[in-house]
Design an enzyme around this catalytic site. Structure first.
Site, PDB file in Angstrom:
ATOM      1  N   ASN A 148      -7.710   1.203   9.844  1.00 37.10           N
ATOM      2  CA  ASN A 148      -6.423   1.574  10.440  1.00 37.10           C
ATOM      3  C   ASN A 148      -6.626   1.578  11.948  1.00 37.10           C
ATOM      4  O   ASN A 148      -7.436   2.362  12.463  1.00 37.10           O
ATOM      5  CB  ASN A 148      -5.985   2.970  10.005  1.00 37.10           C
ATOM      6  CG  ASN A 148      -5.660   3.061   8.514  1.00 37.10           C
ATOM      7  OD1 ASN A 148      -5.807   2.092   7.784  1.00 37.10           O
ATOM      8  ND2 ASN A 148      -5.231   4.227   8.073  1.00 37.10           N
TER       9      ASN A 148
ATOM     10  N   TYR B 171      -4.823   1.660  15.826  1.00 32.09           N
ATOM     11  CA  TYR B 171      -3.638   1.873  16.672  1.00 32.09           C
ATOM     12  C   TYR B 171      -3.926   1.622  18.156  1.00 32.09           C
ATOM     13  O   TYR B 171      -3.144   0.983  18.827  1.00 32.09           O
ATOM     14  CB  TYR B 171      -3.065   3.289  16.449  1.00 32.09           C
ATOM     15  CG  TYR B 171      -2.401   3.360  15.084  1.00 32.09           C
ATOM     16  CD1 TYR B 171      -1.085   2.938  14.905  1.00 32.09           C
ATOM     17  CD2 TYR B 171      -3.112   3.752  13.957  1.00 32.09           C
ATOM     18  CE1 TYR B 171      -0.484   2.924  13.660  1.00 32.09           C
ATOM     19  CE2 TYR B 171      -2.521   3.744  12.694  1.00 32.09           C
ATOM     20  CZ  TYR B 171      -1.208   3.320  12.557  1.00 32.09           C
ATOM     21  OH  TYR B 171      -0.615   3.294  11.319  1.00 32.09           O
TER      22      TYR B 171
ATOM     23  N   ARG C  51       0.858  -1.179   0.000  1.00 28.25           N
ATOM     24  CA  ARG C  51       0.000   0.000   0.000  1.00 28.25           C
ATOM     25  C   ARG C  51       0.898   1.234   0.000  1.00 28.25           C
ATOM     26  O   ARG C  51       1.689   1.423   0.934  1.00 28.25           O
ATOM     27  CB  ARG C  51      -0.913  -0.030   1.240  1.00 28.25           C
ATOM     28  CG  ARG C  51      -1.752   1.191   1.361  1.00 28.25           C
ATOM     29  CD  ARG C  51      -2.712   1.204   2.549  1.00 28.25           C
ATOM     30  NE  ARG C  51      -3.303   2.528   2.533  1.00 28.25           N
ATOM     31  CZ  ARG C  51      -3.490   3.309   3.586  1.00 28.25           C
ATOM     32  NH1 ARG C  51      -3.202   2.871   4.800  1.00 28.25           N
ATOM     33  NH2 ARG C  51      -3.974   4.517   3.449  1.00 28.25           N
TER      34      ARG C  51
ATOM     35  N   HIS D  79      -3.633  10.756   0.598  1.00 31.30           N
ATOM     36  CA  HIS D  79      -3.128  10.562   1.963  1.00 31.30           C
ATOM     37  C   HIS D  79      -2.635  11.925   2.467  1.00 31.30           C
ATOM     38  O   HIS D  79      -1.464  12.129   2.730  1.00 31.30           O
ATOM     39  CB  HIS D  79      -2.030   9.496   1.961  1.00 31.30           C
ATOM     40  CG  HIS D  79      -1.725   8.908   3.314  1.00 31.30           C
ATOM     41  ND1 HIS D  79      -1.771   7.566   3.576  1.00 31.30           N
ATOM     42  CD2 HIS D  79      -1.366   9.493   4.484  1.00 31.30           C
ATOM     43  CE1 HIS D  79      -1.453   7.333   4.840  1.00 31.30           C
ATOM     44  NE2 HIS D  79      -1.188   8.498   5.411  1.00 31.30           N
TER      45      HIS D  79
ATOM     46  N   GLU E 157      -3.756  -0.382   8.102  1.00 32.32           N
ATOM     47  CA  GLU E 157      -2.603   0.097   8.884  1.00 32.32           C
ATOM     48  C   GLU E 157      -2.670  -0.476  10.283  1.00 32.32           C
ATOM     49  O   GLU E 157      -3.738  -0.479  10.911  1.00 32.32           O
ATOM     50  CB  GLU E 157      -2.596   1.628   9.046  1.00 32.32           C
ATOM     51  CG  GLU E 157      -2.140   2.383   7.861  1.00 32.32           C
ATOM     52  CD  GLU E 157      -2.096   3.893   8.108  1.00 32.32           C
ATOM     53  OE1 GLU E 157      -1.890   4.326   9.265  1.00 32.32           O
ATOM     54  OE2 GLU E 157      -2.284   4.632   7.134  1.00 32.32           O
TER      55      GLU E 157
ATOM     56  N   GLU F  21      -7.883   7.863   6.123  1.00 30.71           N
ATOM     57  CA  GLU F  21      -8.283   8.458   7.394  1.00 30.71           C
ATOM     58  C   GLU F  21      -8.929   9.835   7.236  1.00 30.71           C
ATOM     59  O   GLU F  21      -8.420  10.840   7.760  1.00 30.71           O
ATOM     60  CB  GLU F  21      -7.076   8.546   8.336  1.00 30.71           C
ATOM     61  CG  GLU F  21      -6.484   7.191   8.671  1.00 30.71           C
ATOM     62  CD  GLU F  21      -5.354   7.253   9.694  1.00 30.71           C
ATOM     63  OE1 GLU F  21      -4.952   8.352  10.101  1.00 30.71           O
ATOM     64  OE2 GLU F  21      -4.860   6.179  10.090  1.00 30.71           O
TER      65      GLU F  21
HETATM   66  O1  IFM Z   1       1.901   7.852   9.959  1.00 33.02           O
HETATM   67  C1  IFM Z   1       0.523   7.778  10.132  1.00 33.02           C
HETATM   68  C2  IFM Z   1      -0.174   7.556   8.809  1.00 33.02           C
HETATM   69  O2  IFM Z   1       0.143   8.529   7.873  1.00 33.02           O
HETATM   70  C3  IFM Z   1      -1.685   7.583   9.005  1.00 33.02           C
HETATM   71  N1  IFM Z   1      -2.071   6.685  10.063  1.00 33.02           N
HETATM   72  C4  IFM Z   1      -1.361   6.735  11.309  1.00 33.02           C
HETATM   73  C5  IFM Z   1       0.143   6.662  11.071  1.00 33.02           C
HETATM   74  C6  IFM Z   1       0.898   6.727  12.408  1.00 33.02           C
HETATM   75  O3  IFM Z   1       0.605   7.911  13.064  1.00 33.02           O
END
Ligand code: IFM
Length: 446
Positions: A296, A298, A81, A125, A358, A170
């Site tokens: 995505n 985290y 990606r 992006h 992600e 995002e």
């Molecule tokens: O680096 C970023 C990415 O560009 C978008 N998602 C989160 C990542 C980590 O912060």
């Protein structure tokens, strides 16, 4: 193709990948006719990015892309990606495409395919051409039409080889950090007046989707940043605040795509059926346009009620008692299972197959990164658990292949499976790269 029984109980054909984004890795910001983007402008403003770092050189991927493709091939991933810099294709955001810009991505796509790696480009992006920002950026409805036009130029060149497209990365984070809070480009501090920037991104996606389909797209995704939200306590106030935050972070950008309507925005003082920036027909274009959802992930979020006179009806709390990344983000792998099964419960039949577009963590600079190995192992197991619980999840992209420009943090956060020496450009695979290579190799047929 991976075998049916990887160490993580993932489905047959599960796809492994890594992810990057143009401004974070490419550098070469003035080469071959590239126009400035909002991030070039933002980085040039004193105080915006830690230590004045910029993406001007970044990982120098624009010149070292062949080396990066070799790293991907050696890692053994199925997919890569990457994102396309709009201002390399249309330097001023509109008009005839710049052949040199298209040539760069054309070469990259060919090299990936030669190595058996599926190119998975993201069209946006966060690096809007500055010329479009000067005309209002994503606050302007016309930017959606410009995006569809840009998508058409890219698809005309790459659509014979690219089958999976991610239109937006995002869109919530871009609206929130770029337009509401001002900590990312373009740096607006509009709070809730930033909402049109969310809608116009979705509209751009909705206008681009038929263009991509006409060019042969088989899969069209949006990569949404999603977080499972928990109330800080059982009090009615905290639970209401958590629901309001969930609506804003998760549902504002996913309900229109999957259900063709905005969620109830009464906590924000809006009638979601009469939003002034939504025109008749918009939601028909946006709804039902996805053939896959990019997730995505985290970390989860804990929410408490906001102060009575605060502009937002929530406060973001602290998650304690868990490990933390170098970025000080809490590490909660099971949050990914909760998130995925929650999507299944909420969207039911409207939920398309999911790709984790992600997931990853920043660690200290060294080459030995046991924290990243533990992070990835935990989160991939969490994906396996969601699959076992009935969620149709088809792939996983590690963020990121390389250490790169982490937006307002500059080069201070290192997310790479591969270490990058930013003074020389030298790439050095970390222990996590070797670990992932072995584990995904272990899941492949002999
Ligand atoms: O680096 C970023 C990415 O560009 C978008 N998602 C989160 C990542 C980590 O912060």
């Amino acid at each position: 193709m991976t075998s049916p029984t990887t160490p993580w109980d993932l489905p047959a054909g599960f796809s492994w990948g890594t992810a990057t984004a143009a401004y974070q890795i490419e550098g070469a910001v003035t080469e071959d006719g590239r126009g400035p983007s909002v991030w070039d402008t933002f980085c040039a403003e004193p105080g915006r990015v830690r230590d004045g770092h910029t993406g001007a050189i970044a990982c120098d991927h624009y010149h070292r892309w062949a080396e990066d493709v070799a790293l991907l091939a050696d890692l053994g991933v199925d997919a890569y990606r990457f994102s396309i810099a709009w201002s390399r294709i249309q330097p001023a955001g509109r008009g005839r495409p710049n052949p040199a810009g298209l040539d760069f991505y054309d070469r990259l796509v060919d090299a990936l395919i030669e190595r058996g790696i599926t190119p998975t480009p993201t069209l946006f992006h966060w690096d809007l051409p500055q010329a479009l920002e000067d005309e209002g950026g994503w606050l302007a409805r016309d930017t959606a039409a410009r995006f569809a036009d840009y998508a058409e130029h890219v698809a005309a060149r790459l659509g014979d080889r690219v089958r999976t497209w991610i239109t937006l990365n995002e869109p919530f984070i871009h609206m929130a950090w770029g337009y509401a809070l001002g900590v990312h480009a373009p740096g607006h501090t509009l709070l809730l007046d930033a909402l049109p920037a969310a809608h116009h991104q979705l509209l751009g996606h909705g206008l681009a989707a038929p263009v991509l389909r006409a060019a042969g797209a088989e899969r069209i995704l949006v990569a949404n940043n999603l977080t499972p939200v928990r109330a800080a306590s059982d009090s009615a106030e905290d639970r209401a605040a958590a629901a309001a935050y969930d609506t804003l972070h998760n549902r504002l950008l996913t309900d229109p795509l999957l259900l063709g309507r905005y969620p109830d925005l009464s906590a924000y003082g809006h009638d979601s059926t009469a939003l002034p920036f939504v025109e008749p027909g918009d939601l028909d274009l946006i709804g039902g346009s996805l053939t896959g959802l990019g997730v995505n992930y985290y970390n989860p979020t804990v929410i408490a009620a906001g102060a009575p006179d605060a502009p937002l009806p929530f406060t973001i709390g602290e998650i304690t008692g868990v490990p933390r990344t170098a970025f000080d983000w809490p590490v909660v792998p099971e949050g990914l299972t909760t998130l995925l099964t929650g999507l299944g419960a909420y969207y039911a039949d409207a939920l398309p197959p999911i790709w984790i577009t992600e997931n990853g963590c920043s660690t200290a600079e060294g080459y030995d990164d046991p924290e990243r190995i533990a992070f990835l192992a935990g989160h991939i197991a969490a994906v396996g658990a969601a699959h076992k619980a009935g969620i149709d999840v088809r792939g996983y992209f590690v963020w990121s292949l390389l250490d790169n420009f982490e937006w307002a943090e500059g080069y201070h956060q290192r997310f790479g499976l591969v270490h990058v020496d930013f003074a020389t450009g030298t790439r050095t695979p970390r222990a996590s790269y070797r670990w992932l290579r072995e584990r995904i190799g272990a899941g492949r047929p002999e």
